[in-house]
Each structure stands twice: as C-alpha cells, then as structure tokens.
Design an enzyme around this catalytic site. Structure first.
Site, PDB file in Angstrom:
ATOM      1  N   LYS A  48       2.816  -3.418  -4.643  1.00  0.00           N
ATOM      2  CA  LYS A  48       2.438  -2.402  -5.600  1.00  0.00           C
ATOM      3  C   LYS A  48       2.717  -0.985  -5.082  1.00  0.00           C
ATOM      4  CE  LYS A  48      -1.630  -5.166  -6.762  1.00  0.00           C
ATOM      5  NZ  LYS A  48      -3.111  -5.180  -6.678  1.00  0.00           N
ATOM      6  N   GLY A  49       2.872  -0.863  -3.786  1.00  0.00           N
ATOM      7  CA  GLY A  49       2.883   0.463  -3.164  1.00  0.00           C
ATOM      8  C   GLY A  49       3.948   1.421  -3.668  1.00  0.00           C
ATOM      9  N   GLU A 105      10.750   1.456  -1.505  1.00  0.00           N
ATOM     10  CA  GLU A 105       9.478   1.105  -0.862  1.00  0.00           C
ATOM     11  C   GLU A 105       8.633   2.354  -0.635  1.00  0.00           C
ATOM     12  OE1 GLU A 105       7.519  -1.102  -0.108  1.00  0.00           O
ATOM     13  OE2 GLU A 105       8.372  -2.867   0.846  1.00  0.00           O
ATOM     14  N   ASP A 106       7.339   2.148  -0.560  1.00  0.00           N
ATOM     15  CA  ASP A 106       6.477   3.267  -0.176  1.00  0.00           C
ATOM     16  C   ASP A 106       6.537   3.505   1.323  1.00  0.00           C
ATOM     17  OD1 ASP A 106       5.271   0.768   0.106  1.00  0.00           O
ATOM     18  OD2 ASP A 106       3.252   1.559  -0.034  1.00  0.00           O
ATOM     19  N   ASP A 109       7.260  -0.042   7.890  1.00  0.00           N
ATOM     20  CA  ASP A 109       6.304  -0.046   8.995  1.00  0.00           C
ATOM     21  C   ASP A 109       6.886  -0.925  10.117  1.00  0.00           C
ATOM     22  OD1 ASP A 109       4.008   0.046  10.501  1.00  0.00           O
ATOM     23  OD2 ASP A 109       2.672  -0.699   8.971  1.00  0.00           O
ATOM     24  N   LYS A 138       7.585   4.730   9.504  1.00  0.00           N
ATOM     25  CA  LYS A 138       6.807   4.769  10.755  1.00  0.00           C
ATOM     26  C   LYS A 138       7.628   4.079  11.843  1.00  0.00           C
ATOM     27  CE  LYS A 138       1.889   4.299   9.534  1.00  0.00           C
ATOM     28  NZ  LYS A 138       0.795   3.300   9.509  1.00  0.00           N
ATOM     29  N   PHE A 159      -3.211   5.572   9.639  1.00  0.00           N
ATOM     30  CA  PHE A 159      -3.513   4.835   8.408  1.00  0.00           C
ATOM     31  C   PHE A 159      -3.390   5.799   7.238  1.00  0.00           C
ATOM     32  CE2 PHE A 159      -5.873   0.880   7.026  1.00  0.00           C
ATOM     33  CZ  PHE A 159      -5.532   1.039   5.700  1.00  0.00           C
ATOM     34  N   VAL A 160      -2.355   5.595   6.425  1.00  0.00           N
ATOM     35  CA  VAL A 160      -2.100   6.542   5.337  1.00  0.00           C
ATOM     36  C   VAL A 160      -2.409   5.938   3.966  1.00  0.00           C
ATOM     37  CG1 VAL A 160      -0.493   8.128   6.447  1.00  0.00           C
ATOM     38  CG2 VAL A 160       0.374   5.966   5.564  1.00  0.00           C
ATOM     39  N   ASP A 166      -2.486   2.144  -0.381  1.00  0.00           N
ATOM     40  CA  ASP A 166      -3.904   1.830  -0.580  1.00  0.00           C
ATOM     41  C   ASP A 166      -4.654   1.579   0.725  1.00  0.00           C
ATOM     42  OD1 ASP A 166      -2.602  -0.761  -0.084  1.00  0.00           O
ATOM     43  OD2 ASP A 166      -4.543  -1.626  -0.628  1.00  0.00           O
ATOM     44  N   ARG A 172      -4.588   4.486  -4.382  1.00  0.00           N
ATOM     45  CA  ARG A 172      -3.174   4.527  -4.773  1.00  0.00           C
ATOM     46  C   ARG A 172      -2.896   5.708  -5.710  1.00  0.00           C
ATOM     47  NH1 ARG A 172      -0.792  -0.426  -3.161  1.00  0.00           N
ATOM     48  NH2 ARG A 172      -2.145  -2.245  -3.301  1.00  0.00           N
TER      49      ARG A 172
HETATM   50  C1  PRP Z   1       3.314  -2.525   2.348  1.00  0.00           C
HETATM   51  C2  PRP Z   1       4.570  -1.791   1.936  1.00  0.00           C
HETATM   52  C3  PRP Z   1       5.674  -2.688   2.401  1.00  0.00           C
HETATM   53  C4  PRP Z   1       5.084  -3.334   3.630  1.00  0.00           C
HETATM   54  C5  PRP Z   1       5.617  -2.620   4.827  1.00  0.00           C
HETATM   55  O1  PRP Z   1       2.988  -3.469   1.356  1.00  0.00           O
HETATM   56  O2  PRP Z   1       4.622  -1.571   0.562  1.00  0.00           O
HETATM   57  O3  PRP Z   1       6.008  -3.668   1.436  1.00  0.00           O
HETATM   58  O4  PRP Z   1       3.664  -3.181   3.576  1.00  0.00           O
HETATM   59  O5  PRP Z   1       5.105  -3.184   6.007  1.00  0.00           O
HETATM   60  P1  PRP Z   1       6.031  -3.865   7.091  1.00  0.00           P
HETATM   61  O6  PRP Z   1       7.210  -2.951   7.317  1.00  0.00           O
HETATM   62  O7  PRP Z   1       5.121  -3.917   8.289  1.00  0.00           O
HETATM   63  O8  PRP Z   1       6.424  -5.216   6.620  1.00  0.00           O
HETATM   64  P2  PRP Z   1       1.580  -4.232   1.267  1.00  0.00           P
HETATM   65  O9  PRP Z   1       1.744  -5.621   1.803  1.00  0.00           O
HETATM   66  O10 PRP Z   1       0.511  -3.377   1.904  1.00  0.00           O
HETATM   67  O11 PRP Z   1       1.343  -4.397  -0.271  1.00  0.00           O
HETATM   68  P3  PRP Z   1       1.176  -3.282  -1.426  1.00  0.00           P
HETATM   69  O12 PRP Z   1       2.517  -2.599  -1.559  1.00  0.00           O
HETATM   70  O13 PRP Z   1       0.832  -4.090  -2.630  1.00  0.00           O
HETATM   71  O14 PRP Z   1       0.080  -2.336  -1.008  1.00  0.00           O
END
Ligand code: PRP
Length: 187
Positions: A48-49, A105-106, A109, A138, A159-160, A166, A172
């Site tokens: 969802k991000g 993507e948001d 990581d 990041k 933690f953002v 979220d 969000r």
């Molecule tokens: C977040 C973000 C990426 C992923 C990145 O999604 O949107 O999809 O984590 O992390 P990584 O590089 O360590 O794999 P999340 O699983 O938190 O779901 P959301 O988008 O629904 O909040």
C-alpha cells in the site's frame, strides 16, 4: 491503539514542498528516459505504501502511460523484511513484453522485496525493461543488489512514516515524511 499524530513525529524529514519539487524533477527524468521508446510505459505501484507517491507522480509524468498495482507481503516481517514474498494482489496482464515497466515504491530498504519482484516480473510476465522509482532509499540497510533508477530522497536508517508509509497501518495520510518517535515503536 489511539495514536496522536501531532505527538508521534520526532521531526519532519521530507516536507510537503520538498516532496512536490522532487516529484517534478524525477518526472522530468522519467520523461527523458522513456520519451523515445517504442514500447508503452506501465507504471506499477506496489501497495500500500506507494499509493500517495504514485498518485502524485503519474500526474507529473507527461507521457502516455498505463498503471497497474500489486500488493506484496513479506512473511515474518517485523522491522525488516524477510525476503519470503507472497503476492496478495497480482497484475492484470500476463504478458508485459510490450511494456517498459517502471516499478513505483515508497521505500527501498533491504531490497528483498524488489529483488524478488524484478526476478518475478522477468520470469512470469516476460518483462525485459524494468526500472525502479522510489520516494525513499535507505542504502545503509541493503541486503540485496538492487539500486534505484529514479529516486527522490536518500535517508538515514530511521523509522519513517507519512506520505504512504505506515506504523501499524497508521500515518499513511500524513502529507510529509517524518521520523516516528522511538518511544512509540519501542514501548
Ligand atoms: C514496504 C515498502 C516496500 C518494502 C521495502 O512495504 O513499500 O514494498 O517494505 O522493504 P525491503 O526493501 O526491506 O523489502 P510493506 O511490506 O511495509 O507494506 P506496505 O507498503 O503495505 O506498507
């Protein structure tokens, strides 16, 4: 849990105006990269991000384009994604060989999600040209060899929340990216 938005943010990392400016800049980069391509552009938002970023970005990219979304989830995800990705909602079209795919993507990581997704898109959807666009990067946390093609902000390991991101599904809707107060997620 009844979280107070005003008291949850340690400090603003990317303001509304800074985000608006950066979105315009990468939209121009995206246009320049794809403008002469024979293939159609598909912007693929990962839910969802990415929802807020995607909505703003697609309005700024002045090229003919289609959009689609996937929802992915990573089993065992606490603070760090595990790399065991499950598709919660998949793509509409099976064959994407006619498209340039821009993943939106948001946050990038550890890279586990996108490393898996890029391989999946090549394997299952015949994707040849895949690029990655993220609001936040990041790099300090990277575990997989994945890098950003169109990125807005490189950020420290904090933690953002906000602008799609979220904490326990909250925040969000904040119009900026902020650092969540440590006492909220450590209690
Ligand atoms: C977040 C973000 C990426 C992923 C990145 O999604 O949107 O999809 O984590 O992390 P990584 O590089 O360590 O794999 P999340 O699983 O938190 O779901 P959301 O988008 O629904 O909040």
């Amino acid at each position: 849990m009844n979280l107070n938005y005003e008291n949850a943010v340690e400090r603003v990392l990317c303001s509304e105006n800074e985000i608006k400016e950066k979105v315009k800049i990468i939209a121009r980069d995206i246009e320049n990269y794809y403008k002469d391509s024979e293939k159609k552009l598909l912007m693929l938002g990962i839910l969802k991000g990415s929802v807020v970023f995607m909505a703003d970005l697609m309005k700024e990219v002045h090229l003919p384009l289609e959009v689609d979304f996937m929802r992915l989830s990573s089993y065992g995800k606490g603070a760090v994604s595990s790399g065991n990705i499950v598709i919660k909602a998949g793509l509409e079209k099976k064959d994407l060989s006619e498209y340039n795919v821009l993943i939106v993507e948001d946050i990038l990581d550890t890279g586990n999600t996108l490393f898996w997704l890029v391989n999946y898109l090549k394997r299952e959807h015949n994707c040849e040209d895949i690029k990655i666009c993220t609001l936040l990067d990041k790099p300090d946390r990277r575990e997989k060899p994945i890098s950003v093609d169109f990125g807005c902000f490189t950020i420290p390991d904090e933690f953002v929340i906000g602008y799609g991101l979220d904490y326990n599904e909250m925040f969000r809707d904040l119009p900026y990216v902020g650092i969540l107060k440590r006492e909220i997620y450590e209690k």
